[in-house]
Design a protein around this motif. Sequence first.
Motif, PDB file in Angstrom:
ATOM      1  N   PHE A   7      73.237  94.735 -34.944  1.00 33.47           N
ATOM      2  CA  PHE A   7      72.750  95.702 -35.928  1.00 33.47           C
ATOM      3  C   PHE A   7      73.804  96.783 -36.152  1.00 33.47           C
ATOM      4  CE2 PHE A   7      68.785  94.624 -33.401  1.00 33.47           C
ATOM      5  CZ  PHE A   7      68.348  93.654 -34.289  1.00 33.47           C
ATOM      6  N   GLN A  53      64.942  98.482 -32.475  1.00 29.11           N
ATOM      7  CA  GLN A  53      65.176  97.425 -33.459  1.00 29.11           C
ATOM      8  C   GLN A  53      65.184  96.053 -32.789  1.00 29.11           C
ATOM      9  OE1 GLN A  53      64.904  97.876 -36.555  1.00 29.11           O
ATOM     10  NE2 GLN A  53      66.506  96.998 -37.812  1.00 29.11           N
ATOM     11  N   LEU A  54      65.816  95.945 -31.647  1.00 24.95           N
ATOM     12  CA  LEU A  54      65.849  94.675 -30.921  1.00 24.95           C
ATOM     13  C   LEU A  54      64.448  94.276 -30.480  1.00 24.95           C
ATOM     14  CD1 LEU A  54      67.499  92.360 -29.696  1.00 24.95           C
ATOM     15  CD2 LEU A  54      67.786  93.769 -27.635  1.00 24.95           C
ATOM     16  N   LYS A  57      62.707  92.832 -33.425  1.00 29.50           N
ATOM     17  CA  LYS A  57      63.208  91.488 -33.700  1.00 29.50           C
ATOM     18  C   LYS A  57      62.610  90.480 -32.737  1.00 29.50           C
ATOM     19  CE  LYS A  57      67.366  88.615 -33.797  1.00 29.50           C
ATOM     20  NZ  LYS A  57      68.845  88.572 -33.784  1.00 29.50           N
ATOM     21  N   ASN A  58      62.595  90.805 -31.457  1.00 26.76           N
ATOM     22  CA  ASN A  58      62.048  89.882 -30.460  1.00 26.76           C
ATOM     23  C   ASN A  58      60.571  89.599 -30.720  1.00 26.76           C
ATOM     24  OD1 ASN A  58      64.503  89.691 -29.160  1.00 26.76           O
ATOM     25  ND2 ASN A  58      64.029  91.256 -27.636  1.00 26.76           N
ATOM     26  N   HIS A  60      59.026  89.731 -33.665  1.00 25.65           N
ATOM     27  CA  HIS A  60      58.915  88.924 -34.885  1.00 25.65           C
ATOM     28  C   HIS A  60      59.278  87.460 -34.618  1.00 25.65           C
ATOM     29  CE1 HIS A  60      59.485  92.689 -37.646  1.00 25.65           C
ATOM     30  NE2 HIS A  60      58.312  92.650 -37.053  1.00 25.65           N
ATOM     31  N   VAL A  61      60.287  87.250 -33.781  1.00 20.62           N
ATOM     32  CA  VAL A  61      60.732  85.878 -33.497  1.00 20.62           C
ATOM     33  C   VAL A  61      59.774  85.179 -32.533  1.00 20.62           C
ATOM     34  CG1 VAL A  61      62.571  84.495 -32.474  1.00 20.62           C
ATOM     35  CG2 VAL A  61      63.148  86.385 -34.006  1.00 20.62           C
ATOM     36  N   TRP A  66      59.031  83.864 -36.694  1.00 20.39           N
ATOM     37  CA  TRP A  66      60.013  84.014 -37.762  1.00 20.39           C
ATOM     38  C   TRP A  66      61.411  83.724 -37.229  1.00 20.39           C
ATOM     39  CZ3 TRP A  66      57.921  89.482 -39.478  1.00 20.39           C
ATOM     40  CH2 TRP A  66      56.643  89.321 -39.995  1.00 20.39           C
ATOM     41  N   ASP A  68      64.028  85.578 -37.726  1.00 16.95           N
ATOM     42  CA  ASP A  68      64.788  86.810 -37.505  1.00 16.95           C
ATOM     43  C   ASP A  68      63.824  87.980 -37.632  1.00 16.95           C
ATOM     44  OD1 ASP A  68      66.864  88.588 -37.116  1.00 16.95           O
ATOM     45  OD2 ASP A  68      68.040  87.953 -38.842  1.00 16.95           O
ATOM     46  N   ILE A  69      64.320  89.176 -37.448  1.00 15.96           N
ATOM     47  CA  ILE A  69      63.529  90.365 -37.727  1.00 15.96           C
ATOM     48  C   ILE A  69      63.082  90.334 -39.180  1.00 15.96           C
ATOM     49  CG2 ILE A  69      65.535  91.782 -38.357  1.00 15.96           C
ATOM     50  CD1 ILE A  69      64.163  94.126 -36.891  1.00 15.96           C
ATOM     51  N   GLY A  84      68.884  95.193 -40.391  1.00 15.52           N
ATOM     52  CA  GLY A  84      68.065  94.148 -39.807  1.00 15.52           C
ATOM     53  C   GLY A  84      68.543  92.767 -40.209  1.00 15.52           C
ATOM     54  N   ARG A  85      67.675  92.015 -40.900  1.00 15.49           N
ATOM     55  CA  ARG A  85      68.061  90.651 -41.277  1.00 15.49           C
ATOM     56  C   ARG A  85      69.083  90.672 -42.401  1.00 15.49           C
ATOM     57  NH1 ARG A  85      63.720  86.603 -43.437  1.00 15.49           N
ATOM     58  NH2 ARG A  85      62.840  87.023 -41.378  1.00 15.49           N
TER      59      ARG A  85
END
Length: 330
Positions: A7, A53-54, A57-58, A60-61, A66, A68-69, A84-85
């Motif tokens: 990021f 942010q990480l 992302k974690n 969301h995945v 998904w 990615d974030i 982000g993505r």
Amino acid sequence: MESKYGFVKMTGGEFVAWIQSQRIARTIITIQQHHTWSPNYSHFNGRNHFERQLSMKNHHVRNNGWSDIGQHFTSFPDGTIVTGRSLEATPACIYGANRDSICIEHLGNFDQNGDTMTNEHRLTIVQMTAALCSKFRLPVNTISIIYHHWFELSTGKRNNGTGGNKSCPGTNFFGGNKVDDCSTYFLPLVQQHMAGDDLPSLPPAIENYVAVTATSLNVRTAPSGSASKASGRESALLGAILRVYDESNGWLKISNSQSHWVYGKYTTEVKRATVNANVLRVRSGPGAEFPIVDNLMKSEEVFISTIKGDWAKFSLEEKWLSKSYLDFKS
């Protein structure tokens, strides 16, 4: 600027210059506004931008499945922004309504009795929205700038918050989350920030568009498969809408200022159109007997790939519109 975990963190002022320097193949017609709700201000300590942010992302995945974030950017209470993505990727933020969008998540809970937005955060939200409107030549209105609250959660139909909706970006986001609240309290601030920065008119050669039909389409420096890949920009992804500036031996030039080309074999031509009905029903097939799967509002823009009788099909989606309620750009 600072980078970590893939990021980039920047100030609002740095974002303005940064976004103008980005080479983005896909066409953008909407900017989504969201709040994270959780994490909120209590989870931010002034130093943990990348960790927050990480963590998103974690989640969301791992939890959502998904790739990615979900968002392209997250804004923080101290006025900083974290990427982000990929900007070439469609966001995963408003079910059924992510096409041709940039998604911004604002860290915080902006419902009534939630977090009190800091002045730094408030300024950055306005500043980055104005910068995105300038970058993508978008008018400052409730068609280009949209709130998650305006879309039914289970279907993605736009109903302007009349039922079955999240509160996102918050019932106290710049005075409220309704369409009238956006028009009254938020958009004037964006417009004021852009005062004196008139949107440049589009060059006449870029009213042709194509949709990418390959999973990933390389951008090259000349109209040839042996040409090197263009530096500083990512491949165009499946479904992305590209503006076409020139054509040479089956190759399409997708930049007005750079020699950036894609192979036309992996694209299909689409036409840009504007909805002229107050509410236009979107159906799952080319006929009134097919189920309604979405709603579009007056002045929303779409890209049409197929005409079948009186019906028009979204670029690569199995969604159909009555052609008589569309104004096609010549």
